[in-house]
Design an enzyme around this catalytic site. Sequence first.
Site, PDB file in Angstrom:
ATOM      1  N   VAL A  11      -1.262 -11.417   1.650  1.00  0.00           N
ATOM      2  CA  VAL A  11      -2.511 -11.679   1.216  1.00  0.00           C
ATOM      3  C   VAL A  11      -3.604 -11.735   2.310  1.00  0.00           C
ATOM      4  O   VAL A  11      -4.712 -11.246   2.344  1.00  0.00           O
ATOM      5  CB  VAL A  11      -2.500 -12.898   0.316  1.00  0.00           C
ATOM      6  CG1 VAL A  11      -4.071 -13.194  -0.229  1.00  0.00           C
ATOM      7  CG2 VAL A  11      -1.911 -12.332  -1.004  1.00  0.00           C
ATOM      8  N   CYS A 284       6.419 -13.081  -6.075  1.00  0.00           N
ATOM      9  CA  CYS A 284       5.371 -13.150  -7.159  1.00  0.00           C
ATOM     10  C   CYS A 284       5.710 -13.400  -8.601  1.00  0.00           C
ATOM     11  O   CYS A 284       5.836 -14.479  -9.315  1.00  0.00           O
ATOM     12  CB  CYS A 284       4.060 -12.212  -7.203  1.00  0.00           C
ATOM     13  SG  CYS A 284       3.160 -12.398  -5.612  1.00  0.00           S
TER      14      CYS A 284
HETATM   15  N1  LIG Z   1       2.425 -11.019  -1.766  1.00  0.00           N
HETATM   16  C1  LIG Z   1       1.723 -10.543  -2.781  1.00  0.00           C
HETATM   17  O1  LIG Z   1       1.869  -9.201  -3.245  1.00  0.00           O
HETATM   18  C2  LIG Z   1       0.729 -11.593  -3.533  1.00  0.00           C
HETATM   19  C3  LIG Z   1      -0.404 -10.952  -4.279  1.00  0.00           C
HETATM   20  C4  LIG Z   1      -1.221 -11.970  -4.877  1.00  0.00           C
HETATM   21  C5  LIG Z   1      -1.175 -13.226  -4.641  1.00  0.00           C
HETATM   22  N2  LIG Z   1      -0.221 -13.808  -3.769  1.00  0.00           N
HETATM   23  C6  LIG Z   1      -0.142 -15.246  -3.412  1.00  0.00           C
HETATM   24  O2  LIG Z   1      -0.833 -15.401  -2.341  1.00  0.00           O
HETATM   25  C7  LIG Z   1      -0.381 -16.334  -1.614  1.00  0.00           C
HETATM   26  C8  LIG Z   1       0.238 -15.896  -0.363  1.00  0.00           C
HETATM   27  O3  LIG Z   1       1.305 -14.784  -0.358  1.00  0.00           O
HETATM   28  P1  LIG Z   1       1.792 -14.089   0.673  1.00  0.00           P
HETATM   29  O4  LIG Z   1       2.778 -13.192   0.286  1.00  0.00           O
HETATM   30  O5  LIG Z   1       0.706 -13.470   1.479  1.00  0.00           O
HETATM   31  O6  LIG Z   1       2.550 -15.179   1.644  1.00  0.00           O
HETATM   32  P2  LIG Z   1       3.385 -14.869   2.871  1.00  0.00           P
HETATM   33  O7  LIG Z   1       4.478 -16.098   2.711  1.00  0.00           O
HETATM   34  O8  LIG Z   1       3.911 -13.634   3.161  1.00  0.00           O
HETATM   35  O9  LIG Z   1       2.466 -15.609   4.070  1.00  0.00           O
HETATM   36  C9  LIG Z   1       1.919 -16.774   4.001  1.00  0.00           C
HETATM   37  C10 LIG Z   1       1.642 -17.033   5.807  1.00  0.00           C
HETATM   38  O10 LIG Z   1       0.798 -18.325   5.682  1.00  0.00           O
HETATM   39  C11 LIG Z   1       1.369 -18.925   6.860  1.00  0.00           C
HETATM   40  N3  LIG Z   1       0.976 -20.299   7.088  1.00  0.00           N
HETATM   41  C12 LIG Z   1       1.583 -21.407   6.342  1.00  0.00           C
HETATM   42  N4  LIG Z   1       0.842 -22.483   6.444  1.00  0.00           N
HETATM   43  C13 LIG Z   1      -0.029 -22.308   7.397  1.00  0.00           C
HETATM   44  C14 LIG Z   1      -1.214 -22.913   7.836  1.00  0.00           C
HETATM   45  N5  LIG Z   1      -1.019 -24.532   7.566  1.00  0.00           N
HETATM   46  N6  LIG Z   1      -2.118 -22.432   8.885  1.00  0.00           N
HETATM   47  C15 LIG Z   1      -1.872 -21.156   9.032  1.00  0.00           C
HETATM   48  N7  LIG Z   1      -1.054 -20.365   8.469  1.00  0.00           N
HETATM   49  C16 LIG Z   1      -0.002 -20.837   7.549  1.00  0.00           C
HETATM   50  C17 LIG Z   1       2.810 -18.534   6.996  1.00  0.00           C
HETATM   51  O11 LIG Z   1       3.243 -18.610   8.449  1.00  0.00           O
HETATM   52  C18 LIG Z   1       2.878 -16.925   6.590  1.00  0.00           C
HETATM   53  O12 LIG Z   1       2.608 -16.119   7.719  1.00  0.00           O
HETATM   54  C19 LIG Z   1       0.790 -16.857  -2.337  1.00  0.00           C
HETATM   55  O13 LIG Z   1       0.427 -18.108  -3.284  1.00  0.00           O
HETATM   56  C20 LIG Z   1       1.172 -15.806  -3.282  1.00  0.00           C
HETATM   57  O14 LIG Z   1       1.523 -15.883  -4.839  1.00  0.00           O
HETATM   58  C21 LIG Z   1       0.748 -12.846  -3.219  1.00  0.00           C
END
Ligand SMILES: NC(=O)c1ccc[n+]([C@@H]2O[C@H](COP(=O)([O-])OP(=O)(O)OC[C@H]3O[C@@H](n4cnc5c(N)ncnc54)[C@H](O)[C@@H]3O)[C@@H](O)[C@H]2O)c1
Length: 492
Positions: A11, A284
């Site tokens: 995201v 998700c």
């Molecule tokens: N993956 C999808 O397709 C999708 C779609 C819609 C919504 N979401 C939602 O969006 C959110 C993120 O999903 P994602 O798949 O991108 O997650 P992800 O786990 O791929 O990435 C999260 C990132 O955040 C970083 N992080 C954690 N704590 C941090 C901090 N304090 N400071 C800086 N960086 C930090 C991690 O190192 C990681 O790189 C979730 O809540 C998910 O449910 C995901």
Amino acid sequence: MIVTIVGTGYVGLVTGACLASQGHTVRCVDVSEERVNLIRAGQAPFYEPGLEDLLREGLASGRLSVTTNLPTAMEGSDLSLIAVGTPSKAGQANLPGLEPDLSYLETAAHQIGVELRTLGRYHVVAVKSTVIPGTTRRVVQKVLEAASGMQLGEFGLCMNPEFLREGTAVEDFLNPDRIVIGQADARSGDFLDDLYRPFDCEKPRVGIEEAELTKYASNALLSVLISFSNELAGLCEATPGADVETVMEGLYLDRRLSPTVQGVRIRPEILSYLRAGIGFGGSCLPKDVNALRVYGQRSGVPTPLLDAVMATNAARPAQVLWIAQTALGTLAGKTIALLGVAFKAGTDDLRSSPALSILRALETRGARVQAFDPVVSAEAAERAGLNGAYRQTLESAVEGADAAVITTADPAFRNADWARLSSGMRTPILIDGRNVLRHVTLPALVRYYPIGKGARLADERCGADTRVCRVETRLDAFRVLTSTAETAKAAH
Ligand SMILES: NC(=O)c1ccc[n+]([C@@H]2O[C@H](COP(=O)([O-])OP(=O)(O)OC[C@H]3O[C@@H](n4cnc5c(N)ncnc54)[C@H](O)[C@@H]3O)[C@@H](O)[C@H]2O)c1
């Protein structure tokens, strides 16, 4: 605008690269130095078509930068988007009653709050992570206020759910069907309106809790459609002569599902969720449906529909196991090619992949698995603990196998030369967990077992009492899957 994005996962990074391509100055932050270095070099830490081109473009133009240092990324910034993970706490999203782990969100909010103190300008914080209703106000707002010593109003707050799909994330972000702006007040919402000005779509301005719920409603609907299709597949499998694909075709022809516009029948994309398979996975859907159930429990609102959705989903990999076991007599000592390990085609994301549940259950049964996925690198497979099982090519995965199980709808499996591949198998048994080979002409010797078709298998092996045999074998397979999941949970 100057935008800070916290978290560079699917995201955060897609959002950052796309917003930079629209002229904003974007500063991405992540705690992982390895990830930041990779991105700085113009490489995406995960597979997402089109992302690396945008990254390189943004980095070269100077509109996109990435750092581990949040204070630097917030200097002069107008808006912070929080896009950190909110995984299921127990790490087993298919088990009931699991709530999201908010620790990453709390840390990110705290770090932003500390910077708000010294920023010297009005700044809006928007949550893009998926969170259960009430979290943005009860957790994020509280933490921001405590860390900054400021009150809401002195800074702005929004909840802006993300609807992108892995595999088409860039395309989805650049061509959104909606941008939901959950706002604490109009001034906060105006900032998001400005941010998304380049995007031409409906942008409903709603309450924060409504925005949080809209994301869950969207994923819950998709999960209902998938489990409905899979339950129907189970009923077809128990009905001699019935085929779920034919039944579904009849369903699609309802003009409310596929209207005819100017003489042409439209097949809306939503129909792709009305398809039988091995169940949904990924980071998700299982997590979000479970989170909504937890929210229901806490609010005193029963969610029997969502409970059933998850139960149907959890049973689906067992169906594949049952087919394999029934086709081969036993799984012990057999070599099984597992084609697809990601949670779906077109991504290298292995989080809560149903293919991995099948893999572990096969191994528990004494089978030797040779897995392959066209999108997943050997390194990613190794990180997921598949070292011994992973093969680098489709050919080497299938070579010498007693059966091949297709678990993702990757076009590479549909377009493969099955005459050549099956000649290298010990027994040419193909179990099609995604029904991708339905319309492919296979060599006559291949024994093909799709999903959702009649009772041929049970009749072959079980003799007279097919119903009891089918139920028992399936329960047995389900027991293996459940105990495998419990072992994994305990290990976690
Ligand atoms: N993956 C999808 O397709 C999708 C779609 C819609 C919504 N979401 C939602 O969006 C959110 C993120 O999903 P994602 O798949 O991108 O997650 P992800 O786990 O791929 O990435 C999260 C990132 O955040 C970083 N992080 C954690 N704590 C941090 C901090 N304090 N400071 C800086 N960086 C930090 C991690 O190192 C990681 O790189 C979730 O809540 C998910 O449910 C995901």
